[in-house]
Design an enzyme around this catalytic site. Structure first.
Site, PDB file in Angstrom:
ATOM      1  N   HIS A   1     -21.767 -26.997  -7.220  1.00  0.00           N
ATOM      2  CA  HIS A   1     -20.907 -26.304  -6.252  1.00  0.00           C
ATOM      3  C   HIS A   1     -19.652 -27.129  -5.956  1.00  0.00           C
ATOM      4  O   HIS A   1     -18.523 -26.625  -6.028  1.00  0.00           O
ATOM      5  CB  HIS A   1     -21.708 -26.067  -4.965  1.00  0.00           C
ATOM      6  CG  HIS A   1     -20.978 -25.352  -3.886  1.00  0.00           C
ATOM      7  ND1 HIS A   1     -21.370 -24.106  -3.418  1.00  0.00           N
ATOM      8  CD2 HIS A   1     -19.887 -25.685  -3.146  1.00  0.00           C
ATOM      9  CE1 HIS A   1     -20.547 -23.726  -2.463  1.00  0.00           C
ATOM     10  NE2 HIS A   1     -19.646 -24.670  -2.266  1.00  0.00           N
ATOM     11  N   GLU A   2     -19.842 -28.409  -5.651  1.00  0.00           N
ATOM     12  CA  GLU A   2     -18.697 -29.251  -5.289  1.00  0.00           C
ATOM     13  C   GLU A   2     -17.810 -29.535  -6.498  1.00  0.00           C
ATOM     14  O   GLU A   2     -16.588 -29.659  -6.356  1.00  0.00           O
ATOM     15  CB  GLU A   2     -19.182 -30.555  -4.662  1.00  0.00           C
ATOM     16  CG  GLU A   2     -20.069 -30.386  -3.426  1.00  0.00           C
ATOM     17  CD  GLU A   2     -19.451 -29.541  -2.324  1.00  0.00           C
ATOM     18  OE1 GLU A   2     -18.208 -29.436  -2.274  1.00  0.00           O
ATOM     19  OE2 GLU A   2     -20.206 -28.974  -1.511  1.00  0.00           O
ATOM     20  N   HIS A  34     -15.419 -26.730  -6.842  1.00  0.00           N
ATOM     21  CA  HIS A  34     -14.289 -26.927  -5.917  1.00  0.00           C
ATOM     22  C   HIS A  34     -13.285 -27.918  -6.497  1.00  0.00           C
ATOM     23  O   HIS A  34     -12.067 -27.705  -6.424  1.00  0.00           O
ATOM     24  CB  HIS A  34     -14.788 -27.445  -4.568  1.00  0.00           C
ATOM     25  CG  HIS A  34     -15.420 -26.406  -3.701  1.00  0.00           C
ATOM     26  ND1 HIS A  34     -14.954 -25.111  -3.624  1.00  0.00           N
ATOM     27  CD2 HIS A  34     -16.472 -26.484  -2.827  1.00  0.00           C
ATOM     28  CE1 HIS A  34     -15.701 -24.426  -2.759  1.00  0.00           C
ATOM     29  NE2 HIS A  34     -16.618 -25.235  -2.272  1.00  0.00           N
TER      30      HIS A  34
END
Length: 208
Positions: free
Chosen positions: A110-111, A114
């Protein structure tokens, strides 16, 4: 290495030393799982490869295991397991917050999404539409919205489960943006970019 990153890492390092033996054990376990994922996780390795190809290589030391603020977690309806700092380019993994290595894998993926968006698309994180797009992509591509994760959260749906999860979690994240006045503004931002951002699976060929 940027001074902003050094300051952020030092602050997290200071926090790590304050929690006693239990915190140290959590951080050691986090580091072990992180090391495994950086060697063997298909999604993590794939994103790390594409970040490097895009000129945004991520050194392992930029992925930091440290305790997260328990008061912030208590105030949130979604307990925090990680974070990304646009200023430093570092990723935080919240030591002691993971119930499995798979959970950490989804958080790190997820990160990294980003970070990929920040690197390639020059995201303005104060722009709610920009933030919403990256949250839609990160929640959709990371495994955060797998059916088993939703069941663990107490959410059971059999129709459009993935889409509903991605939308809900994106709205929650955008609502926490300091530039967001209320939940309604977050919902508008998510709705405005939904079609294009949900369909955008880069650098993956399809939803992971």
């Amino acid at each position: 290495m940027s001074s902003a990153f050094e300051k952020w890492r030092q602050r997290l390092s200071d926090m790590t030393g304050l929690g006693g033996d239990q915190t140290k054990l959590h951080c050691q376990g986090c580091e072990q799982w992180k090391s495994h994922l950086l060697q063997y996780s298909p999604s993590v390795l794939f994103l790390m490869k594409h970040l490097k190809l895009s000129g945004c290589a991520v050194p392992p030391e930029n992925i930091i295991c440290a305790p997260c603020d328990p008061s912030a977690a208590a105030a949130s309806s979604t307990p925090r397991s990680g974070g990304f700092s646009p200023t430093s380019g570092a990723i935080l993994l919240c030591a002691g917050s993971f119930f499995s290595r798979s959970h950490m894998e989804q958080t790190l993926t997820h990160e990294l999404v980003h970070l990929y968006d920040h690197c390639l698309f020059k995201v303005d994180w104060g722009n709610l539409r920009h933030h919403a797009c990256s949250e839609i992509r990160a929640n959709s591509l990371s495994g955060d919205c797998k059916w088993t994760r939703e069941v663990r959260r107490g959410v059971v749906r059999f129709s459009k489960q993935h889409q509903e999860c991605v939308r809900r979690r994106a709205v929650l994240s955008v609502t926490s943006n300091a530039a967001c006045p209320n939940k309604e503004a977050a919902e508008r931002a998510v709705n405005e970019v939904w079609d294009s951002c949900f369909a955008d699976t880069r650098p993956f060929d399809e939803i992971y």
